[in-house]
Design a protein around this motif. Sequence first.
Motif, PDB file in Angstrom:
ATOM      1  N   GLY A 113       0.814  -1.209   0.000  1.00 47.05           N
ATOM      2  CA  GLY A 113       0.000   0.000   0.000  1.00 47.05           C
ATOM      3  C   GLY A 113       0.842   1.250   0.000  1.00 47.05           C
ATOM      4  N   ALA A 114       0.540   2.173   0.912  1.00 47.77           N
ATOM      5  CA  ALA A 114       1.314   3.405   1.073  1.00 47.77           C
ATOM      6  C   ALA A 114       1.209   3.832   2.526  1.00 47.77           C
ATOM      7  N   GLN A 119       0.136  11.085   1.095  1.00 46.34           N
ATOM      8  CA  GLN A 119      -1.085  11.834   0.788  1.00 46.34           C
ATOM      9  C   GLN A 119      -1.225  11.999  -0.724  1.00 46.34           C
ATOM     10  N   PRO A 120      -2.394  11.697  -1.301  1.00 51.03           N
ATOM     11  CA  PRO A 120      -2.573  11.926  -2.736  1.00 51.03           C
ATOM     12  C   PRO A 120      -2.542  13.417  -3.079  1.00 51.03           C
ATOM     13  N   THR A 121      -2.168  13.718  -4.309  1.00 48.82           N
ATOM     14  CA  THR A 121      -2.329  15.068  -4.854  1.00 48.82           C
ATOM     15  C   THR A 121      -3.366  15.011  -5.967  1.00 48.82           C
ATOM     16  N   LEU A 122      -3.908  16.180  -6.327  1.00 49.08           N
ATOM     17  CA  LEU A 122      -5.096  16.215  -7.180  1.00 49.08           C
ATOM     18  C   LEU A 122      -5.030  17.399  -8.121  1.00 49.08           C
ATOM     19  N   ILE A 132      -2.830  11.716  -8.156  1.00 51.11           N
ATOM     20  CA  ILE A 132      -1.459  11.238  -8.262  1.00 51.11           C
ATOM     21  C   ILE A 132      -1.059  10.638  -6.920  1.00 51.11           C
ATOM     22  N   ILE A 133      -0.530   9.411  -6.935  1.00 51.16           N
ATOM     23  CA  ILE A 133      -0.127   8.770  -5.691  1.00 51.16           C
ATOM     24  C   ILE A 133       1.115   7.909  -5.933  1.00 51.16           C
ATOM     25  N   LEU A 140       4.923   5.331  -9.102  1.00 49.43           N
ATOM     26  CA  LEU A 140       4.094   6.528  -9.113  1.00 49.43           C
ATOM     27  C   LEU A 140       2.996   6.286 -10.130  1.00 49.43           C
ATOM     28  N   ARG A 141       1.750   6.640  -9.796  1.00 42.99           N
ATOM     29  CA  ARG A 141       0.660   6.382 -10.742  1.00 42.99           C
ATOM     30  C   ARG A 141      -0.272   7.585 -10.849  1.00 42.99           C
TER      31      ARG A 141
END
Length: 537
Positions: A113-114, A119-122, A132-133, A140-141
């Motif tokens: 996982g993470a 924290q995701p960015t948007l 983006i995570i 990185l995806r």
Amino acid sequence: MPLTRRQLTRYTVFLGLAAWLPPQLRSSQPSKTGPLVTPSSLSDSLTRQVNQILNHSPQLELDETQLLIPTYLGNDQRRYYGRGTPAALTVQHRFYLGSSISRVGGTTYSWSGAGWTGQPTLLRDRGRLYLIIGAYNQQLRKIDLESRQEVWTYQFDDILKGTATLYLDETASDDNRIVILQGSRLGLNKSLNSAVVPSFRAISLRTGKELWRLNIRKTDSYSRDNDSSALYLGQQTLFNAGENSIGYFINSRIASRRPEKGFFAPDIEQELQLYDPADIPLYRGNLVAESSPARLGDRLYLASGGGRIYGIDINQRTIVWQFRSGGDLNGTISIAQDGKLFSTLDREHIPGKGGVYKLDPSQPDPDCVDWFLPVENIPFAEWQGGITGSVALNDEYRAPDTPPLFATNAIDGHLYLGSQTQVTGETVPGPFQQREYKTPIIIAKEAIGPSISTPIFTDGNRLIAAGYNGVYLFQLNYSLASANDPLALPGGQGQFYRISLEKLAHFNSGGAFESTPIVWDGSVYICSRDGWMYQLG
């Protein structure tokens, strides 16, 4: 300067709202006699109405890019967490992030996982919403949130712990105009003595292709990872902190990169050492800079692993202020609307307790301490106590006349909710047990289990906190109170409020939550160590 169609639409909307706003504000003021429950901030109501109009407007430019949550904790002051009011914590969807291996102290472990900070960015690009995570599967995806499909992945050499930063390079080609900055651990095939450890990289958001990579060079620190989330400073300049405890001023233009040993490297304009030689005997190699820089005007503030907080003049590119806090500083500094700094510290290298400092950067060390909140020395896993995450501030989410609050999660198993500005009248010993400091009023101390995650405030006066026992959703309830009430906090217009915390929901997937969530349009996005990223609502 000519306006885009979206900008023109926005200005038209706000001009119309300007005529509507005054009577609405007057009618929304709290009664002087009746109770007030969950006051709605001005941003809540305006954001909802403006977005409804804009989202249905035929005048939108679909190729316009909006960086919505572009870095860790949302903005330069590290106090924005998204928009919308989460109603519950029911699983709406989940994204599989996968697993891989990484070494710690010579031993190989499996990671899923993470985790921290995770924290995701948007952003919105060409009419679509993307998340983006970076994760523990070393990738990185980019995820399309409408279709819930993965757009691309980019492979690093090791697991990704930090949060990405997004910025625009207006001088780049269309494909490379939106840039993702992401760090990782040093690499499975690397060591501290490797000639090149490229653990900080720039990736094109639109193509998923690498643009450049930065060698985090060897120093007195025992790490060459990169957990920090960089900041775009404007004037074609970036600032990043490596775990080698070096601060890098980097030319943000892709065109300035240069070929080097089989890859492109960025143009480093200047470096700053973020530790003092006097700290080496005490901290040995643990001089690691894991936190992210925060910005106030022309200064950056950064907590470094050697127990020091630095103020950096952006124009002079020199350290102009510092505070020796002690402890191991992993949390990122949050900056309040009044310009005060909130910094956390783990309980390492100190005889006393870890906790939270509120600092006034206009004053020198040691006079800069406004207050100190100690938390309990209760060991958990590798930690001896203190706080590893950061402080959340409600500055972007409160009504203008309601009190400024802070929240933080501690290793001791509690979520602390308190006043940014009001103190108890008592004093507490500092981490070195050499000075006594004022201490803040704590409104609520909720048992949520040990945590290294950072909580977030949301619209609707709600608060989300996560940890090793799952994810919690709380409601902040307000009622008018007398100025003589010892538990009341002052608002901005002469009113006093009592504030209570009500648990609305709890979600536990069975995995640990070390990462920090975001909220968007009422949905909560948070990564777990169980291999998944969850969309809750």
